[in-house]
Scaffold this motif. Structure first.
Motif, PDB file in Angstrom:
ATOM      1  N   ALA A 128      -7.778  -3.371  -4.602  1.00 11.22           N
ATOM      2  CA  ALA A 128      -7.979  -2.323  -5.607  1.00 11.22           C
ATOM      3  C   ALA A 128      -8.689  -1.110  -4.994  1.00 11.22           C
ATOM      4  CB  ALA A 128      -8.781  -2.869  -6.791  1.00 11.22           C
ATOM      5  N   THR A 129      -9.690  -1.351  -4.168  1.00  9.81           N
ATOM      6  CA  THR A 129     -10.405  -0.243  -3.513  1.00  9.81           C
ATOM      7  C   THR A 129      -9.476   0.511  -2.570  1.00  9.81           C
ATOM      8  OG1 THR A 129     -12.507  -1.416  -3.648  1.00  9.81           O
ATOM      9  CG2 THR A 129     -12.351   0.349  -2.017  1.00  9.81           C
ATOM     10  N   ILE A 130      -8.686  -0.220  -1.808  1.00  9.37           N
ATOM     11  CA  ILE A 130      -7.746   0.412  -0.884  1.00  9.37           C
ATOM     12  C   ILE A 130      -6.741   1.255  -1.663  1.00  9.37           C
ATOM     13  CG2 ILE A 130      -5.872  -0.042   0.758  1.00  9.37           C
ATOM     14  CD1 ILE A 130      -7.574  -2.524   1.650  1.00  9.37           C
ATOM     15  N   ARG A 131      -6.242   0.736  -2.784  1.00  8.48           N
ATOM     16  CA  ARG A 131      -5.288   1.506  -3.609  1.00  8.48           C
ATOM     17  C   ARG A 131      -5.935   2.772  -4.151  1.00  8.48           C
ATOM     18  NH1 ARG A 131      -3.847  -3.546  -5.750  1.00  8.48           N
ATOM     19  NH2 ARG A 131      -5.146  -3.125  -7.570  1.00  8.48           N
ATOM     20  N   ARG A 132      -7.171   2.674  -4.646  1.00  4.58           N
ATOM     21  CA  ARG A 132      -7.850   3.851  -5.204  1.00  4.58           C
ATOM     22  C   ARG A 132      -8.082   4.903  -4.131  1.00  4.58           C
ATOM     23  NH1 ARG A 132     -12.399   0.753  -7.678  1.00  4.58           N
ATOM     24  NH2 ARG A 132     -13.658   2.358  -6.723  1.00  4.58           N
ATOM     25  N   TYR A 133      -8.501   4.478  -2.937  1.00  2.00           N
ATOM     26  CA  TYR A 133      -8.726   5.413  -1.839  1.00  2.00           C
ATOM     27  C   TYR A 133      -7.398   6.051  -1.442  1.00  2.00           C
ATOM     28  CZ  TYR A 133     -10.663   7.408   2.438  1.00  2.00           C
ATOM     29  OH  TYR A 133     -11.075   8.278   3.415  1.00  2.00           O
ATOM     30  N   ALA A 134      -6.353   5.236  -1.298  1.00  4.98           N
ATOM     31  CA  ALA A 134      -5.035   5.760  -0.912  1.00  4.98           C
ATOM     32  C   ALA A 134      -4.545   6.779  -1.934  1.00  4.98           C
ATOM     33  CB  ALA A 134      -4.035   4.614  -0.765  1.00  4.98           C
ATOM     34  N   LYS A 135      -4.741   6.489  -3.194  1.00  4.58           N
ATOM     35  CA  LYS A 135      -4.327   7.428  -4.248  1.00  4.58           C
ATOM     36  C   LYS A 135      -5.111   8.735  -4.135  1.00  4.58           C
ATOM     37  CE  LYS A 135      -3.830   7.798  -9.247  1.00  4.58           C
ATOM     38  NZ  LYS A 135      -4.105   7.168 -10.535  1.00  4.58           N
ATOM     39  N   ALA A 136      -6.397   8.634  -3.826  1.00  6.29           N
ATOM     40  CA  ALA A 136      -7.253   9.817  -3.720  1.00  6.29           C
ATOM     41  C   ALA A 136      -6.832  10.725  -2.566  1.00  6.29           C
ATOM     42  CB  ALA A 136      -8.722   9.405  -3.555  1.00  6.29           C
ATOM     43  N   VAL A 137      -6.231  10.136  -1.524  1.00  8.02           N
ATOM     44  CA  VAL A 137      -5.796  10.935  -0.371  1.00  8.02           C
ATOM     45  C   VAL A 137      -4.271  11.054  -0.323  1.00  8.02           C
ATOM     46  CG1 VAL A 137      -7.867  10.456   0.989  1.00  8.02           C
ATOM     47  CG2 VAL A 137      -5.852   8.980   1.241  1.00  8.02           C
ATOM     48  N   ASP A 138      -3.615  10.741  -1.435  1.00  8.01           N
ATOM     49  CA  ASP A 138      -2.162  10.884  -1.556  1.00  8.01           C
ATOM     50  C   ASP A 138      -1.437  10.162  -0.425  1.00  8.01           C
ATOM     51  OD1 ASP A 138       0.145  11.778  -2.878  1.00  8.01           O
ATOM     52  OD2 ASP A 138       0.315  13.520  -1.557  1.00  8.01           O
ATOM     53  N   ALA A 139      -1.786   8.891  -0.231  1.00  9.77           N
ATOM     54  CA  ALA A 139      -1.185   8.095   0.836  1.00  9.77           C
ATOM     55  C   ALA A 139      -0.512   6.862   0.243  1.00  9.77           C
ATOM     56  CB  ALA A 139      -2.246   7.662   1.842  1.00  9.77           C
ATOM     57  N   MET A 140       0.554   6.441   0.852  1.00  8.96           N
ATOM     58  CA  MET A 140       1.242   5.217   0.458  1.00  8.96           C
ATOM     59  C   MET A 140       0.881   4.134   1.459  1.00  8.96           C
ATOM     60  SD  MET A 140       3.196   3.874  -1.689  1.00  8.96           S
ATOM     61  CE  MET A 140       3.672   2.178  -1.742  1.00  8.96           C
TER      62      MET A 140
END
Length: 138
Positions: free
Chosen positions: A63-75
């Protein structure tokens, strides 16, 4: 780690893969010129949390990795393979990297050797010593 079991080596490689993922996410943040504070605001967390995450100071959940990825527009994508397949892939990637590097001409190599050192290395040493107890006078 020569005598480490295959299970131990697998654990080390899994940790390395997780650290590599975090480094790539951080590189994405830097590429976008976002500060850790801006990413924290996008995630809805304290900036110190982002700092700890990027330094590997947390055991990040999916969940943390997904939130961080979303914050930096990364897949972020995940793949599963056997450990043997992974080792074979890593060895092949390392070999490719070695053979891709351009060969330098001998005169260029000599020019590099003659250059003065541009790096300062600080070495700290520690020696364990046992000091005798000193009686405390009252």
């Amino acid at each position: 780690m020569d005598d480490a079991s295959s299970e131990d080596r697998l654990g080390v490689d899994l940790a390395r893969a997780q650290n590599q993922l975090v480094r790539e996410l951080r590189a994405r943040r830097v590429q976008l010129n976002l500060s850790a504070g801006e990413v924290a605001a996008r995630m809805g967390v304290d900036p110190s949390f982002v700092s700890r995450f990027e330094q590997g100071g947390t055991n990040a959940t999916f969940a943390t990795i997904r939130r961080y990825a979303k914050a930096v527009d990364a897949m972020v994508t995940y793949g599963v393979c056997s450990y043997q397949e992974h080792k074979t892939k890593v060895i092949a990637e390392r070999a490719d990297a070695v053979f891709r590097q351009p060969r330098e001409e001998p005169e260029n190599l000599m020019a590099q050797v003659k250059k003065p050192a541009t790096r300062t290395v600080l070495v700290r040493g520690f020696s364990a010593r046992v000091f005798p107890e000193t009686p405390v006078s009252t």
